[in-house]
Scaffold this active site. Sequence first.
Site, short mmCIF file in Angstrom:
data_model
loop_
_atom_site.label_atom_id
_atom_site.label_comp_id
_atom_site.label_asym_id
_atom_site.label_seq_id
_atom_site.Cartn_x
_atom_site.Cartn_y
_atom_site.Cartn_z
N GLU A 767 0.32 -1.08 0.23
CA GLU A 767 -0.04 -0.69 0.04
C GLU A 767 1.63 0.99 0.17
O GLU A 767 0.44 2.09 -1.46
CB GLU A 767 -0.75 0.40 1.30
CG GLU A 767 -1.55 1.21 1.16
CD GLU A 767 -2.74 1.36 2.59
OE1 GLU A 767 -3.21 0.15 2.58
OE2 GLU A 767 -3.42 1.94 2.42
N ARG A 845 -7.71 2.80 14.52
CA ARG A 845 -8.39 1.66 13.55
C ARG A 845 -8.15 0.82 15.26
O ARG A 845 -9.14 0.19 15.62
CB ARG A 845 -8.14 0.69 12.88
CG ARG A 845 -8.57 0.06 12.24
CD ARG A 845 -8.81 -0.25 10.97
NE ARG A 845 -9.20 0.09 9.97
CZ ARG A 845 -10.62 -0.02 9.88
NH1 ARG A 845 -11.64 -0.81 10.00
NH2 ARG A 845 -11.53 1.06 8.77
N GLU A 1223 -10.57 -8.13 4.79
CA GLU A 1223 -9.74 -7.61 6.62
C GLU A 1223 -10.76 -8.97 7.58
O GLU A 1223 -10.06 -9.11 8.77
CB GLU A 1223 -9.80 -6.81 6.63
CG GLU A 1223 -8.80 -5.74 5.47
CD GLU A 1223 -8.52 -4.05 6.11
OE1 GLU A 1223 -7.50 -4.28 6.77
OE2 GLU A 1223 -9.02 -3.64 6.15
#
Length: 1286
Positions: A767, A845, A1223
Amino acid sequence: MTLLIFLRRKLSLTGTKLGCAEGGCGACTVMVSRFNPHHNQIIHHAVNACLAPLCSLHHCAVTTVEGIGSVASKLHPVQERIAKAHGSQCGFCTPGIVMSMYALLRNSPQPSMQDMEEAFQGNLCRCTGYRPILEGYKTFAKEGGCCRSRRKGNGCQQLFDPSEFMPLDPTQEIIFPPELISLGKQPPRSLRFIGERVLWIQPSSLNELLELKAVYPAAKLVVGNTEVGIEMKFKNLLYPVILAPAYIQELSSIQYTENGIEFGASVTLTMLGKKLHEEVNKLPNYRTEVFQAILEQLRWFAGQQIRNVAAIGGNIMTASPISDLNPVFMAAGCKLTLTSKEGKRALQMDDKFFSGYRKTALKPEEILLSIEIPYTKKGQYFSAFKQSTRKEDDIATITCGMNVVFQQGSNIVKDIKLSYGGIAPTTVLATATCNRLIGRWGEELMEDACSSLAEEMTLSPSAPGGMVTYRRTLAISLFFKFYLTVQHKLAQMSVYMCVYVKPNYASAIELFHVDSPTSVQLYQAVPPGQSTDDMVGRPIMHLSALKQATGEAVYCDDIPQYENGLYLALVTSTKAHAYIKSIETDDAMAVPGVVTFVSAKDLPGSNKTGPAVCDETVFADNKVTCVGHIVGAIVADTQAHAQTAAKAVKISYEEIQPVIITIQDAITNQSFYQPVRTIEKGDLAKGFHESDNILEGEIHIGGQDHFYLETNCTLAVPQGEDGEMELFVSTQSASKTQALVAKALGVPASHIVCRVKRMGGGFGGKESRSTILSTVVAVAAHKVKRPVRCMLDRDEDMLVSGGRHPFFGRYKVGFKKNGKVMALDVTYYSNVGNSMDLSLSIMERALFHMDNCYNIPHIRGTGYMCKTNLPSNTAFRGFGGPQGMMVSESWISDVALCCGVPAEQVREINLYKQGEYTPFNQCLDQFTIDRCWKECVNISDFHQRKARVELQHRWTKRGLSIVPTKFGISFTAIFLNQAGALVHLYTDGSVLLTHGGTEMGQGLHTKMIQVASKTLGIPTSKIHISETSTNTVPNTSPTAASASSDLNGMAVYNACQTLLQRLDPYKARNPKGSWEDWVKAAYFDRVNLSANGFYRTPDLGYDFETNSGHPFNYFSYGVAVSEVEIDCLTGSHKNLHTSIVMDVGKSLNPALDIGQVEGAFMQGVGLFTLEELRYSPQGYLYTRGPGMYKIPAFGDIPTELKVSLLRDAPNEKAIFSSKAVGEPPLFLAASVFYAIKDAITAARAESGLSGPFRLDSPATPERIRNACEDKFTKLVWTYTPWDVRV
Ligand SMILES: Cc1cc2nc3c(=O)[nH]c(=O)nc-3n(C[C@H](O)[C@H](O)[C@H](O)COP(=O)(O)OP(=O)(O)OC[C@H]3O[C@@H](n4cnc5c(N)ncnc54)[C@H](O)[C@@H]3O)c2cc1C
Ligand code: FES
Ligand code: FES
């Protein structure tokens, strides 16, 4: 040169892949066939092309994946079945797996499941979770067919239809070239290959070999090259002369002697195994005790590709302290015959044979001719044990051979030999202990032996390999197993005074065995009336799967060479924190083929880079802040030259203090990045006040390497004008790559095109960190004005690219007597590394998931990001969520143990209910956890299982656990929640679809074609996706956060709707016309047949200051039940059962979604039970390849796996009512971890221990064994470790 390089670079046969170059992943598997003139037989073997020297293949036929079938001509059933059974996601492992299966079928057209499991021991897959591969290939097996337990009816269907498969017809296989048979029958001739650095000689006779060895005493003998190959590639050793005794009869012969069987030193391990099997089947049991022990060792020795080529002599002569065979040979007292020009001599393999670390008693001019493995006698008992982190294809932590001889008809020990590997720099005999045991037997001897072994088997604190306490405990525990095994056999023989082992101890003598896996997949079929053209909701195959299975799918490094193309190799720092004093490149520049050295001085634009904050450098300038920091790069004509030269660059450093490696170091030094994030709701003081109990606890969760099978790769091609450059990159972030390359080159982004065809896996690792390599390669290409490519070797990739953040959680939890949690104060620390990268969003997160699925009235979570001297850690499937939730399951477990209430009960009473609010004040609507929970309890037979688990044995314990998960869907950086698409209609009716997402195996392109097909109302076959590129869809978000189908799906839908509106008039005019008619009519009417689409997720936005707004569009939910069995003496565990119920909304494609659930789950199994990155206290990463870093293998999948997609759960917030799936299921592997913890709890109870205890993740055999405290663990004490936990 290896066979792999030859195939890929010289023959442009790129179907065979490079995954590791060390024989550990199987991506390079090919079939090598040779004619054996002595047996008049053709032998087919799966072989690792990355280790096979090209010179060793004289007179051999090599079959690659391209040779057995293709999409363009005809598929081979082996290729067809893996694809159609959904066993290929990113496809990078697929050709290797295909070739392992193919080689097996060439030898055995109807293999058993066990044959298949053995054949795949040397193959890894990071995407699929293995189940679909086995399921597809089961159709070849004797046991055959599809899974017996798959349910039919009830609207549930199979994921593939075996009746569609082509039959296997062995008569149609390619024949072995007859000319090689005639050549093989001719008398052998000696051969010489003269390379740039190495002279390879294949002598034709033993005499010639001995003459040569006298002339070149330092020459290496190479048979399998599985040791020498590794030394030359990774340990930087150069052997200028190699002697290859492949065709020397005396070294390959097998002969019976009076005392046993004599095996020539070049006999391969496969041949050894075959012969010993025959003997074991033929002879009485007591004669073959040693043979059986060797077979048990071979069962866990490497993978089949290695065993097919590696020789007994190579194993002995490598003299590795963790050799699996040497302890057996030593304990058995095998006889070795050595020879030289001067003649033969015999030696017994005893503790004098290994004279030091990797040294033997052989003289330089001598070679090992053969080894005699003895038969055993009545009254003699022999066992061998190997303990390793992963059972399959792993090097041993401890390995041993144990041999006892009793006086006739008695239980009085006449002779005993205990030999260990993994305890000292050589294989050793526990001589002192053995001497003390002669003349005795019984309980008292056992106790005495254990204390004596504890004294004798010491290890220094800094012993390489670490795990000192564990290894010492194992040395004793394995002896205990041996003692019980012998005791049992004595009792069977009715030896005087010998009683059977107690039934509840019997499990300690069972050999590790896992049953063949079975599975069930349940999903909701499309409604009966759905048009057959509407592919949404159907389990269609990944649209590249067939090409992946034939090797025709093109990955970045498969792009053909440019005529003037060059290769790049990185020069990286060996210090964690230091000033660069000088860089010396003269030696490097002198290496043939070297073109230039690139460094910070060569950047036309900015050296500052970084995906979110520009806090890192393209090339280190003056200072390095981690081992692996990129300092420069060498560009040369070949990869080998570039790598040799890169190693010759000398950098001198001045070290800087402090060097901060671990989270604890960072806490001590207060080394944190800003901001420190907090989420708080309720009144903590009140919550604790209302609690009956308060406890505090900690858990450390280790990091994880992405281990995508395809490492980072970039090809940069300067376009020759205006600074334009075209990049072919294996990246999840085409736009970020474009932007950062433009910045480094000092040109506008519009001059850079980044193109991504597909990746061999990403998982978050590509990423942002992929941009580091892309930028370096682009700068080099700019400098030399020629195309430059670099595909990192596995060790480089693991070193430079960072992984999942290690986390440390510290918590204080207040709760009622029944386990209802009232208050929680939790602090997270993440090990960020030397730059911010995406760490803030990852910490956020983690905080958003600190509640997992539990409603805690008073809660506070705080997150600190530790700045350390490690390579920057980054996104990894789950993006901090799993770490956040893992801490919550740790306090749940503590609360349950403290209250004495089953953990599932504590979980259940704390579960959220529909309409309740999270700590960040988001309402949980369309909440399905309760439904998932109920279904999971049901399909797993949880309650019956629980009753069975409680029937316990002393040395094996079962554990059971049920764990829920809730995962927020959206990028938490709001601006990323947008996507674009571009759809072109061509006049023949074909459609070219482009969207902002990249394909990394997850099937995104397949799903997007399904969406376009449904929207446009045309078959999927009319729609094509070629690639992702920044000049078609600009400003794309990374393919991440599980949201790509949601975002891009809506953008594709939007573009297709636009086109449909434009076509409407032509449909109305010609309602009976075809799609092609309408498109053509529109074209002639000068209608724009190209449309772009766009989507932004509405109503998003969260403010940490006010704890308000919505960070997520919606949540995905799931529940898993797992059952495990642990061996309390070794710490090994078996995954016996897992049931998963996952809410994926209305699945766009159940096959792909189940693939994601299983793949994520297995990656989680790796995270929580297996994978351990090990660093030295100076920040040096030891685990740089599959040899030391163990991802789950075929043998790690649960013996019974049930996956069910929740029915009737449409999600109105995403395309066609689907849900994100990439995920969310990963965390469900925590059910395995907590099942292990449950089993350890039972083991501890045997020692009178109860209440909460700390178990860090991953639950490796070392942690499991150390947590199962007992009389053996008490005999050893703890040392300062060799490695540190970061
Ligand atoms: C992926 C992988 C997994 C592995 N797993 C295991 C494992 O589970 N357990 C384990 O024990 N090992 C393991 N190994 C190590 C290795 O495979 C074995 O040691 C193997 O038996 C070496 O045999 P070879 O023929 O390939 O040796 P080579 O590499 O060809 O030679 C090794 C050494 O032996 C010497 N030699 C070979 N023959 C003679 C001879 N006749 N006389 C004198 N010297 C000789 C060579 O000079 C050289 O120094 C693994 C290796 C790899 C790459
Ligand atoms: S590339 Fe050969 S085994 Fe990994
Ligand atoms: S499909 Fe096996 S590694 Fe990707």
